[in-house]
Write a protein that holds these residues in place. Structure first.
Motif, PDB file in Angstrom:
ATOM      1  N   PHE A 152       0.839  -1.196   0.000  1.00 57.25           N
ATOM      2  CA  PHE A 152       0.000   0.000   0.000  1.00 57.25           C
ATOM      3  C   PHE A 152       0.875   1.248   0.000  1.00 57.25           C
ATOM      4  N   PHE A 153       0.341   2.318  -0.597  1.00 61.03           N
ATOM      5  CA  PHE A 153       1.009   3.612  -0.515  1.00 61.03           C
ATOM      6  C   PHE A 153       0.890   4.163   0.908  1.00 61.03           C
ATOM      7  N   ILE A 154       1.942   4.799   1.402  1.00 61.97           N
ATOM      8  CA  ILE A 154       1.817   5.634   2.598  1.00 61.97           C
ATOM      9  C   ILE A 154       1.450   7.022   2.096  1.00 61.97           C
ATOM     10  N   ILE A 155       0.273   7.501   2.464  1.00 63.19           N
ATOM     11  CA  ILE A 155      -0.211   8.778   1.928  1.00 63.19           C
ATOM     12  C   ILE A 155      -0.212   9.892   2.981  1.00 63.19           C
ATOM     13  N   GLY A 156       0.139   9.549   4.216  1.00 61.55           N
ATOM     14  CA  GLY A 156       0.179  10.556   5.262  1.00 61.55           C
ATOM     15  C   GLY A 156       0.409   9.918   6.615  1.00 61.55           C
TER      16      GLY A 156
ATOM     17  N   ARG B 107       0.046   5.635  10.385  1.00 60.11           N
ATOM     18  CA  ARG B 107       0.378   5.957   9.001  1.00 60.11           C
ATOM     19  C   ARG B 107      -0.861   5.665   8.167  1.00 60.11           C
ATOM     20  N   LEU B 108      -1.264   6.606   7.345  1.00 58.94           N
ATOM     21  CA  LEU B 108      -2.451   6.421   6.516  1.00 58.94           C
ATOM     22  C   LEU B 108      -2.054   5.742   5.212  1.00 58.94           C
ATOM     23  N   LEU B 109      -2.897   4.823   4.766  1.00 61.50           N
ATOM     24  CA  LEU B 109      -2.558   3.978   3.622  1.00 61.50           C
ATOM     25  C   LEU B 109      -3.525   4.180   2.461  1.00 61.50           C
ATOM     26  N   GLY B 110      -3.006   3.977   1.260  1.00 58.59           N
ATOM     27  CA  GLY B 110      -3.831   4.076   0.059  1.00 58.59           C
ATOM     28  C   GLY B 110      -3.633   2.878  -0.847  1.00 58.59           C
ATOM     29  N   ALA B 111      -4.672   2.562  -1.616  1.00 60.38           N
ATOM     30  CA  ALA B 111      -4.621   1.477  -2.599  1.00 60.38           C
ATOM     31  C   ALA B 111      -5.242   1.988  -3.894  1.00 60.38           C
ATOM     32  N   TYR B 112      -5.094   1.217  -4.944  1.00 58.97           N
ATOM     33  CA  TYR B 112      -5.714   1.587  -6.212  1.00 58.97           C
ATOM     34  C   TYR B 112      -7.168   1.118  -6.259  1.00 58.97           C
ATOM     35  N   LYS B 113      -8.011   1.927  -6.866  1.00 59.00           N
ATOM     36  CA  LYS B 113      -9.375   1.525  -7.181  1.00 59.00           C
ATOM     37  C   LYS B 113      -9.766   2.196  -8.484  1.00 59.00           C
ATOM     38  N   ASN B 114      -9.909   1.378  -9.526  1.00 58.88           N
ATOM     39  CA  ASN B 114     -10.233   1.882 -10.860  1.00 58.88           C
ATOM     40  C   ASN B 114      -9.252   2.957 -11.303  1.00 58.88           C
ATOM     41  N   GLY B 115      -7.972   2.727 -11.011  1.00 59.53           N
ATOM     42  CA  GLY B 115      -6.925   3.639 -11.450  1.00 59.53           C
ATOM     43  C   GLY B 115      -6.700   4.844 -10.568  1.00 59.53           C
ATOM     44  N   THR B 116      -7.482   4.990  -9.500  1.00 57.42           N
ATOM     45  CA  THR B 116      -7.360   6.120  -8.587  1.00 57.42           C
ATOM     46  C   THR B 116      -6.940   5.617  -7.217  1.00 57.42           C
TER      47      THR B 116
ATOM     48  N   THR C   4       3.307  17.213   1.359  1.00 57.00           N
ATOM     49  CA  THR C   4       2.528  17.923   0.349  1.00 57.00           C
ATOM     50  C   THR C   4       1.288  18.513   1.015  1.00 57.00           C
ATOM     51  N   THR C   5       0.764  19.553   0.427  1.00 60.30           N
ATOM     52  CA  THR C   5      -0.479  20.148   0.937  1.00 60.30           C
ATOM     53  C   THR C   5      -1.691  19.612   0.193  1.00 60.30           C
ATOM     54  N   LYS C   6      -1.446  18.782  -0.823  1.00 57.25           N
ATOM     55  CA  LYS C   6      -2.528  18.228  -1.626  1.00 57.25           C
ATOM     56  C   LYS C   6      -2.613  16.719  -1.382  1.00 57.25           C
ATOM     57  N   PRO C   7      -3.602  16.252  -0.630  1.00 61.52           N
ATOM     58  CA  PRO C   7      -3.725  14.809  -0.344  1.00 61.52           C
ATOM     59  C   PRO C   7      -3.886  13.986  -1.620  1.00 61.52           C
ATOM     60  N   ALA C   8      -3.371  12.770  -1.561  1.00 61.79           N
ATOM     61  CA  ALA C   8      -3.507  11.869  -2.709  1.00 61.79           C
ATOM     62  C   ALA C   8      -4.903  11.261  -2.794  1.00 61.79           C
ATOM     63  N   VAL C   9      -5.704  11.435  -1.722  1.00 55.79           N
ATOM     64  CA  VAL C   9      -7.051  10.870  -1.678  1.00 55.79           C
ATOM     65  C   VAL C   9      -8.049  11.961  -1.299  1.00 55.79           C
TER      66      VAL C   9
ATOM     67  N   VAL D 145      -0.535  14.928   8.441  1.00 55.06           N
ATOM     68  CA  VAL D 145       0.545  15.398   7.581  1.00 55.06           C
ATOM     69  C   VAL D 145       0.485  14.574   6.301  1.00 55.06           C
ATOM     70  N   TRP D 146       0.112  15.197   5.214  1.00 50.60           N
ATOM     71  CA  TRP D 146      -0.032  14.477   3.948  1.00 50.60           C
ATOM     72  C   TRP D 146       1.321  14.389   3.253  1.00 50.60           C
ATOM     73  N   VAL D 147       1.551  13.276   2.572  1.00 51.58           N
ATOM     74  CA  VAL D 147       2.795  13.094   1.824  1.00 51.58           C
ATOM     75  C   VAL D 147       2.463  12.590   0.419  1.00 51.58           C
ATOM     76  N   GLN D 148       3.399  12.789  -0.474  1.00 51.35           N
ATOM     77  CA  GLN D 148       3.237  12.267  -1.828  1.00 51.35           C
ATOM     78  C   GLN D 148       3.242  10.730  -1.777  1.00 51.35           C
ATOM     79  N   PRO D 149       2.410  10.092  -2.592  1.00 53.22           N
ATOM     80  CA  PRO D 149       2.323   8.622  -2.561  1.00 53.22           C
ATOM     81  C   PRO D 149       3.484   7.962  -3.303  1.00 53.22           C
ATOM     82  N   THR D 150       4.664   8.059  -2.719  1.00 55.75           N
ATOM     83  CA  THR D 150       5.844   7.476  -3.363  1.00 55.75           C
ATOM     84  C   THR D 150       6.455   6.330  -2.566  1.00 55.75           C
ATOM     85  N   LEU D 151       6.201   6.284  -1.255  1.00 53.66           N
ATOM     86  CA  LEU D 151       6.711   5.185  -0.441  1.00 53.66           C
ATOM     87  C   LEU D 151       5.664   4.079  -0.354  1.00 53.66           C
TER      88      LEU D 151
END
Length: 205
Positions: free
Chosen positions: A94-98, A112-121, A149-154, A162-168
């Motif tokens: 999963f992405f760490i998004i914040g 740590r907040l996590l992100g996954a893909y859903k329909n390309g997002t 980043t100040t712009k959340p990935a979700v 604290v939002w971060v770019q979804p790179t890790l």
């Protein structure tokens, strides 16, 4: 709030010690006893068969696992191998998004907040707050702070994050998914050595 369940073990009946009897006999006595005193205590259903297949079926239905017992074993307190609690453990990337800052946790990081893909997002799938060691947490904090980043990935509004770019990309173990698409009982296992976006979990289905 979900109700809690507790295991009832019958070792004495009518003044007699039956702990030395095999499980099958003790279960039979317990079943008869509960029939006479029906109420909030219920006897769990038992299944006999291939343990691996039953565990796989339990995990596919989103259960936390199974308990396996030897039918011919007497009752003995402690973990002596007569019964096993086998949990469903899944692992995905999963992405760490914040992260949520903390004054009490290692490195000043709470969940740590996590992100996954859903329909390309990228979508939010919950957080993880366990499985971290102090040294790796301090390094992770430094890495995350370089990609703030100040712009959340979700699309998620939450104060204090604290939002971060979804790179890790992190490898996460978890038991199941909640009905609203969040990880249940998640644990951090480490960052992936190869940070490949194609490896990130896809929840589109």
């Amino acid at each position: 709030m979900p109700s809690k369940t507790h295991e009832l073990v019958l070792v004495y009946l009518d003044g007699h010690d039956i702990s030395g009897m095999e499980l099958t006999a003790r279960r039979h006595f317990l079943e008869d006893l509960l029939k006479k005193h029906a109420g909030s205590i219920r006897l769990s259903e038992e299944f006999e068969g291939n343990g691996a297949e039953f565990l796989r079926a339990a995990c596919e239905h989103g259960l936390e696992g199974i308990i396996a017992k030897r039918r011919d074993a007497p009752y003995r307190s402690g973990r002596l191998g007569d019964w096993l609690k086998i949990k469903c453990v899944q692992s995905d990337s999963f992405f760490i998004i914040g992260y949520e800052p903390s004054t009490a946790a290692f490195g000043g990081i709470g969940r740590r907040l996590l992100g996954a893909y859903k329909n390309g997002t990228i979508v939010y799938v919950g957080g993880v707050g366990t499985g971290f060691k102090e040294r790796e947490t301090q390094k992770l904090r430094r890495d995350l702070d370089t990609i703030r980043t100040t712009k959340p990935a979700v699309n998620l509004k939450r104060k204090g994050v604290v939002w971060v770019q979804p790179t890790l990309i992190a490898e996460i173990e978890y038991r199941a998914w909640t009905d609203d698409g969040k990880l249940r009982h998640s644990s951090f296992k480490g960052l992936r050595e190869v940070q490949d976006n194609a490896s990130v979990c896809d929840v589109s289905d």
